[in-house]
Scaffold this active site. Structure first.
Site, PDB file in Angstrom:
ATOM      1  N   CYS A  90       0.848  -1.195   0.000  1.00 56.56           N
ATOM      2  CA  CYS A  90       0.000   0.000   0.000  1.00 56.56           C
ATOM      3  C   CYS A  90       0.882   1.244   0.000  1.00 56.56           C
ATOM      4  O   CYS A  90       1.997   1.245   0.526  1.00 56.56           O
ATOM      5  CB  CYS A  90      -0.905  -0.018   1.235  1.00 56.56           C
ATOM      6  SG  CYS A  90      -2.072   1.364   1.303  1.00 56.56           S
ATOM      7  N   CYS A 121      -6.284  -0.152   6.884  1.00 55.86           N
ATOM      8  CA  CYS A 121      -6.088   0.479   5.571  1.00 55.86           C
ATOM      9  C   CYS A 121      -7.252   1.404   5.231  1.00 55.86           C
ATOM     10  O   CYS A 121      -8.412   0.976   5.172  1.00 55.86           O
ATOM     11  CB  CYS A 121      -5.951  -0.598   4.498  1.00 55.86           C
ATOM     12  SG  CYS A 121      -5.729   0.048   2.828  1.00 55.86           S
ATOM     13  N   ARG A 140       3.009   4.603   6.427  1.00 60.69           N
ATOM     14  CA  ARG A 140       3.392   3.864   7.638  1.00 60.69           C
ATOM     15  C   ARG A 140       3.913   2.460   7.360  1.00 60.69           C
ATOM     16  O   ARG A 140       4.270   1.746   8.302  1.00 60.69           O
ATOM     17  CB  ARG A 140       2.183   3.774   8.584  1.00 60.69           C
ATOM     18  CG  ARG A 140       1.635   5.120   9.025  1.00 60.69           C
ATOM     19  CD  ARG A 140       0.286   4.952   9.711  1.00 60.69           C
ATOM     20  NE  ARG A 140      -0.729   4.462   8.781  1.00 60.69           N
ATOM     21  CZ  ARG A 140      -1.964   4.122   9.137  1.00 60.69           C
ATOM     22  NH1 ARG A 140      -2.330   4.219  10.417  1.00 60.69           N
ATOM     23  NH2 ARG A 140      -2.829   3.688   8.231  1.00 60.69           N
ATOM     24  N   HIS A 185      -2.280  -4.005   4.983  1.00 61.50           N
ATOM     25  CA  HIS A 185      -2.048  -3.633   6.380  1.00 61.50           C
ATOM     26  C   HIS A 185      -3.376  -3.339   7.061  1.00 61.50           C
ATOM     27  O   HIS A 185      -4.295  -2.788   6.449  1.00 61.50           O
ATOM     28  CB  HIS A 185      -1.110  -2.420   6.494  1.00 61.50           C
ATOM     29  CG  HIS A 185      -1.691  -1.141   5.943  1.00 61.50           C
ATOM     30  ND1 HIS A 185      -2.348  -0.216   6.730  1.00 61.50           N
ATOM     31  CD2 HIS A 185      -1.713  -0.643   4.686  1.00 61.50           C
ATOM     32  CE1 HIS A 185      -2.738   0.806   5.980  1.00 61.50           C
ATOM     33  NE2 HIS A 185      -2.367   0.563   4.730  1.00 61.50           N
ATOM     34  N   ASP A 225       0.438   3.775   1.732  1.00 58.94           N
ATOM     35  CA  ASP A 225       0.396   4.355   3.072  1.00 58.94           C
ATOM     36  C   ASP A 225       1.822   4.595   3.590  1.00 58.94           C
ATOM     37  O   ASP A 225       2.682   3.721   3.490  1.00 58.94           O
ATOM     38  CB  ASP A 225      -0.357   3.400   4.010  1.00 58.94           C
ATOM     39  CG  ASP A 225      -0.716   4.032   5.341  1.00 58.94           C
ATOM     40  OD1 ASP A 225       0.214   4.447   6.066  1.00 58.94           O
ATOM     41  OD2 ASP A 225      -1.918   4.112   5.667  1.00 58.94           O
TER      42      ASP A 225
END
Length: 215
Positions: free
Chosen positions: A48, A107, A52, A104, A50
């Site tokens: 992803c 999400c 993080r 994750h 993202d």
């Protein structure tokens, strides 16, 4: 720049690069000189976008050890030429041995796909996740807790994207040519850092079903 906040943010990027230059200069292992000549990673990571969930840090790898493609909700869409180009290069040029599709928990993209709200152009991308929900609607709708509902769809979405990846001609031709290649589905728990194996690994097209498995 007229905006002071933007100027400070830009300077932070440049200062960070200076720190990285010093780190590279003081490294005595010779790995950066080797990396300058080329790469030979064994892992392709499809994750992803993202911020993080950085691939290298999660698997404890060094620069040059993981080839990475990231998008919203770690999707493997058969018409996505960006993903397919990365996949083709990783499998046929770099000869990676492992492909990890990593979702994750928590999400935002998957959570948004369970909403009827419009978010903009991303709605068209989220339709691919809504299709995964459609395939598993009875199970998802049977979960009352919203967080658990989202997290279960995250797991199911990873499994679906693994399947999508395995049905590409790129992966199947690698298997046909007896190239060692394993495709894994995993989910990251951001709070603990754990990379959870979904027991969803393919090393051939034998389990894909007859209409999906090329001859």
């Amino acid at each position: 720049m007229e905006n002071k906040e933007l100027e400070l943010g830009f300077q932070k990027i440049l200062e960070g690069n200076k720190s990285w230059i010093e780190f590279v200069k003081n490294d005595t292992s010779g790995r950066f000189e080797q990396l300058a000549k080329g790469q030979s990673p064994e892992i392709l990571w499809i994750g992803c976008a993202d911020s993080r969930v950085p691939a290298n840090e999660i698997v404890g790898s060094k620069p040059g050890e993981v080839f990475v493609h990231r998008n919203i909700a770690n999707m493997c869409v058969h018409s996505d030429m960006s993903m397919l180009s990365v996949l083709d290069y990783a499998v046929n040029v770099l000869k990676v041995k492992h492909i990890v599709v990593a979702g994750h928990y928590g999400c935002g993209g998957v959570a948004a796909s369970l909403s009827r709200k419009q978010y903009g152009v991303i709605d068209n991308w989220l339709c691919h996740i809504k299709d995964v929900y459609r395939l598993h609607a009875n199970e998802i709708d049977g979960i009352t807790d919203h967080e658990e509902k989202v997290n279960r769809l995250i797991e199911l979405n990873v499994k679906e994207q693994v399947f999508n990846l395995c049905t590409t001609s790129i992966v199947q031709n690698a298997w046909k040519n007896n190239q060692p290649l394993a495709v894994h589905g995993m989910v990251i728990d951001i709070g603990s850092g754990k990379l959870q194996d979904l027991d969803n690994t393919f090393t051939s097209n034998e389990a894909l079903g007859k209409v999906f498995a090329f001859q």
